[in-house]
Scaffold this motif. Structure first.
Motif, mmCIF file in Angstrom:
data_model
loop_
_atom_site.group_PDB
_atom_site.id
_atom_site.type_symbol
_atom_site.label_atom_id
_atom_site.label_comp_id
_atom_site.label_asym_id
_atom_site.label_seq_id
_atom_site.Cartn_x
_atom_site.Cartn_y
_atom_site.Cartn_z
ATOM 1 N N TRP A 225 0.810 -1.201 0.000
ATOM 2 C CA TRP A 225 0.000 0.000 0.000
ATOM 3 C C TRP A 225 0.855 1.268 0.000
ATOM 4 O O TRP A 225 0.455 2.293 -0.574
ATOM 5 N N GLN A 226 2.036 1.202 0.636
ATOM 6 C CA GLN A 226 2.937 2.344 0.558
ATOM 7 C C GLN A 226 3.424 2.567 -0.866
ATOM 8 O O GLN A 226 3.550 3.705 -1.327
ATOM 9 N N GLU A 227 3.701 1.476 -1.562
ATOM 10 C CA GLU A 227 4.123 1.598 -2.951
ATOM 11 C C GLU A 227 3.008 2.178 -3.814
ATOM 12 O O GLU A 227 3.250 3.011 -4.700
ATOM 13 N N ILE A 228 1.771 1.753 -3.556
ATOM 14 C CA ILE A 228 0.628 2.325 -4.268
ATOM 15 C C ILE A 228 0.532 3.826 -4.001
ATOM 16 O O ILE A 228 0.295 4.644 -4.912
ATOM 17 N N GLY A 229 0.726 4.219 -2.743
ATOM 18 C CA GLY A 229 0.687 5.642 -2.414
ATOM 19 C C GLY A 229 1.795 6.426 -3.083
ATOM 20 O O GLY A 229 1.564 7.543 -3.570
ATOM 21 N N ASN A 230 2.992 5.853 -3.140
ATOM 22 C CA ASN A 230 4.097 6.551 -3.795
ATOM 23 C C ASN A 230 3.842 6.730 -5.288
ATOM 24 O O ASN A 230 4.096 7.792 -5.855
ATOM 25 N N SER A 232 0.954 6.847 -6.748
ATOM 26 C CA SER A 232 -0.116 7.839 -6.913
ATOM 27 C C SER A 232 0.431 9.250 -6.756
ATOM 28 O O SER A 232 0.068 10.171 -7.506
ATOM 29 N N ALA A 233 1.313 9.437 -5.772
ATOM 30 C CA ALA A 233 1.909 10.755 -5.560
ATOM 31 C C ALA A 233 2.770 11.163 -6.747
ATOM 32 O O ALA A 233 2.755 12.327 -7.178
ATOM 33 N N CYS A 236 0.477 12.237 -9.580
ATOM 34 C CA CYS A 236 -0.095 13.553 -9.302
ATOM 35 C C CYS A 236 0.952 14.639 -9.512
ATOM 36 O O CYS A 236 0.669 15.706 -10.060
#
Length: 274
Positions: A225-230, A232-233, A236
């Motif tokens: 999930w951290q990789e998904i967040g990175n 996504s960031a 963006c």
């Protein structure tokens, strides 16, 4: 010889089946004989079929005053001792008077109501030109109440003809079926959120109780999930943020606010004659 020994047993089984079928027939709307032979008879049968849950119940209502009577009603069954009496009136002495017979039935149904009319009751003695009595039972929808209380609304006997007894009964049996108001998308969202909740709670308990994780490590698959967040960031940042200096078009340049420097005077002293 074996067959003859089994004959009494077979006879007993057949007799039991007939008794059971006869008992079930007493609680079936097919006992009501529709009095009309019109094209609406199928609609009448459908209206009657909605009253199946009420066929094994007796309904009673008592009236006060000088003429105290007890009225009994049964859907497609004998309400009293007189055969065929669907609605029966009893006086204080226990004498029965048939108000209407279910063997001559008219049924009408709407979205949330069914009306039964039992005809061929006992004749009036001094009213309504001595015509046969008639019972009208209005059964209305009331959710959550399978069999409400029977109420007598009116006895119309001052007419020259077409006199009647009007009864009212509430029942959920005549209520329209409740259809699901959830769309396919809502159902999918509900299932998705439920699965996500199970995943989160189950993963948290596993990480804490089995693995012994503490803090953020209790979150299931935290690295994923951290990789998904990175990612996504980064997406963006790539789409929304500007990179490097960007020169404005000439048409949008502003006028410089700083004063222009004075131009140096051209020296032409050397051109003067000496």
């Amino acid at each position: 010889m074996y067959i003859f020994h089994k004959m009494p047993v077979l006879s007993l089984v057949v007799l039991l089946v007939l008794v059971i079928e006869d008992g079930e027939a007493g609680n079936n709307t097919s006992n009501c004989k529709l009095g009309s032979v019109s094209k609406n008879s199928q609609a009448e049968k459908e209206a009657l079929s909605r009253l199946e849950p009420l066929t094994n119940r007796n309904f009673t209502v008592n009236t006060g005053g000088d003429e105290a009577y007890s009225y009994q009603f049964r859907v497609c069954g004998d309400a009293g001792a007189i055969p065929g009496g669907g609605v029966v009136q009893k006086d204080k002495a226990g004498k029965e008077t048939v108000i209407g017979k279910y063997t001559v039935t008219e049924a009408t149904g709407g979205r949330d109501w069914v009306m039964l009319i039992y005809r061929n009751g006992s004749q009036y003695e001094t009213h309504c030109t001595s015509e046969d009595r008639k019972a009208i039972i209005m059964i209305s929808c009331k959710p959550g109440v399978l069999a409400g209380d029977l109420a007598i609304i009116l006895e119309e006997r001052e007419r020259v003809k077409d006199c009647f007894y009007l009864f009212e009964l509430d029942s959920s049996a005549v209520c329209p079926p409740v259809s699901s108001k959830l769309s396919l998308g809502s159902i999918l969202l509900f299932v998705g959120f439920s699965c996500l909740a199970v995943y989160m709670i189950g993963g948290f308990l596993y990480q804490r109780l089995v693995v012994g994780a503490k803090g953020m490590e209790q979150f299931p698959n935290i690295s994923f999930w951290q990789e998904i967040g990175n990612l996504s960031a980064d997406g963006c940042d790539f789409v929304c943020r500007s990179r490097g200096s960007r020169e404005e078009p000439p048409t949008y340049r502003g006028v410089a606010t700083e004063p222009l420097g004075e131009e140096s005077e051209e020296r032409d002293d050397h051109l003067l004659p000496m």
